[in-house]
Enzyme design. Structure first.
Site, PDB file in Angstrom:
ATOM      1  CB  ALA A 186      -3.259  55.818  -4.228  1.00 13.22           C
ATOM      2  N   GLY A 188      -8.910  54.918  -3.343  1.00 12.98           N
ATOM      3  CA  GLY A 188      -9.021  56.373  -3.434  1.00 12.98           C
ATOM      4  C   GLY A 188     -10.072  56.830  -4.422  1.00 12.98           C
TER       5      GLY A 188
HETATM    6  C1  HXC Z   1      -1.529  51.480 -10.515  1.00 16.76           C
HETATM    7  C2  HXC Z   1      -3.033  50.103 -11.531  1.00 16.76           C
HETATM    8  C3  HXC Z   1      -3.890  50.171 -10.410  1.00 16.76           C
HETATM    9  C4  HXC Z   1      -3.480  50.986  -9.307  1.00 16.76           C
HETATM   10  C5  HXC Z   1      -4.794  48.891 -11.887  1.00 16.76           C
HETATM   11  N1  HXC Z   1      -3.647  49.304 -12.405  1.00 16.76           N
HETATM   12  N2  HXC Z   1      -4.975  49.388 -10.653  1.00 16.76           N
HETATM   13  N3  HXC Z   1      -1.871  50.755 -11.595  1.00 16.76           N
HETATM   14  N4  HXC Z   1      -2.293  51.596  -9.413  1.00 16.76           N
HETATM   15  N5  HXC Z   1      -4.253  51.198  -8.216  1.00 16.76           N
HETATM   16  C6  HXC Z   1      -3.096  48.988 -13.729  1.00 16.76           C
HETATM   17  C7  HXC Z   1      -2.593  47.556 -13.796  1.00 16.76           C
HETATM   18  O1  HXC Z   1      -1.298  47.469 -13.241  1.00 16.76           O
HETATM   19  C8  HXC Z   1      -2.601  47.322 -15.299  1.00 16.76           C
HETATM   20  O2  HXC Z   1      -1.481  47.965 -15.875  1.00 16.76           O
HETATM   21  C9  HXC Z   1      -3.837  48.106 -15.763  1.00 16.76           C
HETATM   22  O3  HXC Z   1      -4.116  49.055 -14.723  1.00 16.76           O
HETATM   23  C10 HXC Z   1      -5.060  47.196 -15.916  1.00 16.76           C
HETATM   24  O4  HXC Z   1      -5.212  46.488 -14.706  1.00 16.76           O
HETATM   25  P1  HXC Z   1      -5.364  44.879 -14.661  1.00 16.76           P
HETATM   26  O5  HXC Z   1      -5.074  44.447 -13.257  1.00 16.76           O
HETATM   27  O6  HXC Z   1      -4.613  44.264 -15.756  1.00 16.76           O
HETATM   28  O7  HXC Z   1      -6.924  44.742 -14.987  1.00 16.76           O
HETATM   29  P2  HXC Z   1      -7.969  43.739 -14.343  1.00 16.76           P
HETATM   30  O8  HXC Z   1      -7.442  42.337 -14.306  1.00 16.76           O
HETATM   31  O9  HXC Z   1      -9.239  43.990 -15.089  1.00 16.76           O
HETATM   32  O10 HXC Z   1      -8.167  44.228 -12.847  1.00 16.76           O
HETATM   33  C11 HXC Z   1      -8.629  45.522 -12.590  1.00 16.76           C
HETATM   34  C12 HXC Z   1      -8.537  45.806 -11.048  1.00 16.76           C
HETATM   35  C13 HXC Z   1      -7.096  45.486 -10.545  1.00 16.76           C
HETATM   36  C14 HXC Z   1      -9.540  44.957 -10.330  1.00 16.76           C
HETATM   37  C15 HXC Z   1      -8.858  47.261 -10.863  1.00 16.76           C
HETATM   38  O11 HXC Z   1      -6.153  46.140 -11.423  1.00 16.76           O
HETATM   39  C16 HXC Z   1      -6.856  45.919  -9.151  1.00 16.76           C
HETATM   40  O12 HXC Z   1      -7.236  45.255  -8.198  1.00 16.76           O
HETATM   41  N6  HXC Z   1      -6.173  47.077  -8.983  1.00 16.76           N
HETATM   42  C17 HXC Z   1      -5.799  47.563  -7.685  1.00 16.76           C
HETATM   43  C18 HXC Z   1      -6.917  48.389  -7.111  1.00 16.76           C
HETATM   44  C19 HXC Z   1      -6.554  48.873  -5.700  1.00 16.76           C
HETATM   45  O13 HXC Z   1      -6.046  48.099  -4.883  1.00 16.76           O
HETATM   46  N7  HXC Z   1      -6.811  50.138  -5.411  1.00 16.76           N
HETATM   47  C20 HXC Z   1      -6.440  50.758  -4.172  1.00 16.76           C
HETATM   48  C21 HXC Z   1      -5.106  51.439  -4.316  1.00 16.76           C
HETATM   49  S1  HXC Z   1      -4.527  52.090  -2.780  1.00 16.76           S
HETATM   50  P3  HXC Z   1      -0.502  47.138 -16.849  1.00 16.76           P
HETATM   51  O14 HXC Z   1       0.553  48.152 -17.191  1.00 16.76           O
HETATM   52  O15 HXC Z   1      -0.016  45.975 -16.095  1.00 16.76           O
HETATM   53  O16 HXC Z   1      -1.381  46.775 -18.020  1.00 16.76           O
HETATM   54  C22 HXC Z   1      -5.411  53.501  -2.552  1.00 16.76           C
HETATM   55  C23 HXC Z   1      -5.048  54.264  -1.300  1.00 16.76           C
HETATM   56  C24 HXC Z   1      -5.723  55.602  -1.226  1.00 16.76           C
HETATM   57  O17 HXC Z   1      -6.236  53.851  -3.313  1.00 16.76           O
HETATM   58  C25 HXC Z   1      -5.389  56.305   0.074  1.00 16.76           C
HETATM   59  C26 HXC Z   1      -3.992  56.767   0.161  1.00 16.76           C
HETATM   60  C27 HXC Z   1      -3.672  57.550   1.405  1.00 16.76           C
END
Ligand code: HXC
Length: 256
Positions: free
Chosen positions: A63, A107
């Site tokens: 998400a 997600g």
């Molecule tokens: C929005 C996201 C994102 C996310 C990454 N980005 N994950 N934006 N939502 N889930 C964006 C970053 O903000 C960044 O944008 C660009 O993608 C590249 O990410 P970086 O962090 O710069 O890259 P990197 O250092 O390579 O790290 C990649 C990563 C990290 C490991 C994927 O971004 C990360 O940990 N993301 C979060 C993943 C996460 O927690 N997912 C679960 C979400 S909750 P900018 O604009 O800054 O360049 C979920 C709930 C589902 O899924 C169920 C709901 C009911």
């Protein structure tokens, strides 16, 4: 477009297309995903779907933390306000293949888990990091992961939110096959084409029996199986497949 959707030769291709955000799912993407899946379900000429991500790095990182999570907290338990997808709320018995081209997190992994066949690129990795955000995998992760891999492995992934690589995903049975990134779509298409050679009503009945049956006691599961079998033995494809076998020729499968 946050999502690309096209259909060719009985195969529907669904591609999450927000590479800037590593294919995180925002409300628009979720709406388009719902519409694509419903179209796929309703189209008699589409037999198999492949879901993938548009960028080499990411299948989907879950998400969108900025755009989606606040909407989900507004909705809270009024889950019917969330567009129905295979994550939740949409019954869809046609087979779906996940072609996991990179990161499948939160997600994103939950979407992979809602697919039936999973092909991973060598650079793919998988994890459910939601706990680190103080939430939980709320798109089916706590339910489907524990049904997909052994409980202790599921608990480890769900508690710690750490990532595993494609080979580990294969070792624990989370994915069917690992291939070089360059071969990913060709492999997913090959599986899809093989599936299109099998009577589709039979494949759908098997999927429904497997998924519904997993929630039933054996007696009820056997009853469901018998009901679906009754429906299949009356199908045109069954009659054609039986005649083709006896006449030693290839069946002309029509999905009827
Ligand atoms: C929005 C996201 C994102 C996310 C990454 N980005 N994950 N934006 N939502 N889930 C964006 C970053 O903000 C960044 O944008 C660009 O993608 C590249 O990410 P970086 O962090 O710069 O890259 P990197 O250092 O390579 O790290 C990649 C990563 C990290 C490991 C994927 O971004 C990360 O940990 N993301 C979060 C993943 C996460 O927690 N997912 C679960 C979400 S909750 P900018 O604009 O800054 O360049 C979920 C709930 C589902 O899924 C169920 C709901 C009911």
């Amino acid at each position: 477009m946050a999502l690309l959707y096209e259909k060719r030769d009985r195969i529907a291709y669904i591609t999450i297309n927000r590479p800037r955000a590593l294919n995180a799912i925002d409300p628009e993407t979720l709406k388009e995903l719902s519409e694509a899946l419903i179209d796929f379900r309703e189209d008699n000429n589409a037999w198999v779907a492949i879901i993938t991500g548009s960028d080499r790095r990411a299948f989907c990182v879950g998400a969108d933390i900025k755009e989606m999570l606040p909407v989900l907290s507004d909705i809270r338990n009024e889950w019917w306000r969330v567009p129905p997808t295979i994550l939740r709320g949409l019954e869809l018995w046609k087979p779906i293949i996940a072609a996991v081209n990179g990161l499948a997190l939160g997600g994103g992994l939950e979407l992979v888990l809602a697919c039936d066949i999973r092909i991973a690129a060598e650079n793919a990795s998988f994890g459910v990091p939601e706990v680190t955000l103080g939430i939980m995998p709320g798109w089916g992760g706590t339910q489907r992961l524990v049904r997909a891999v052994p409980a202790a492995i599921a608990a480890e992934m769900l508690f710690f939110g750490q990532r595993i690589d494609a080979q580990e995903a294969y070792r624990i049975g989370l994915v069917n096959k690992v291939v070089p990134q360059a071969d990913l779509m060709a492999t997913a298409e090959e599986w899809a084409r093989r599936l299109c050679e099998i009577p589709p009503l039979a494949v759908r009945a098997v999927k429904e029996a497997m998924i519904k049956g997993a929630e039933m006691n054996l007696e009820d599961g056997l009853r469901l199986e018998a009901k679906l079998m009754d429906y299949l033995v009356a199908s045109e494809d069954h009659k054609e497949a039986r005649s083709a076998f006896l006449e030693k020729r290839k069946p002309n499968i029509r999905g009827k």
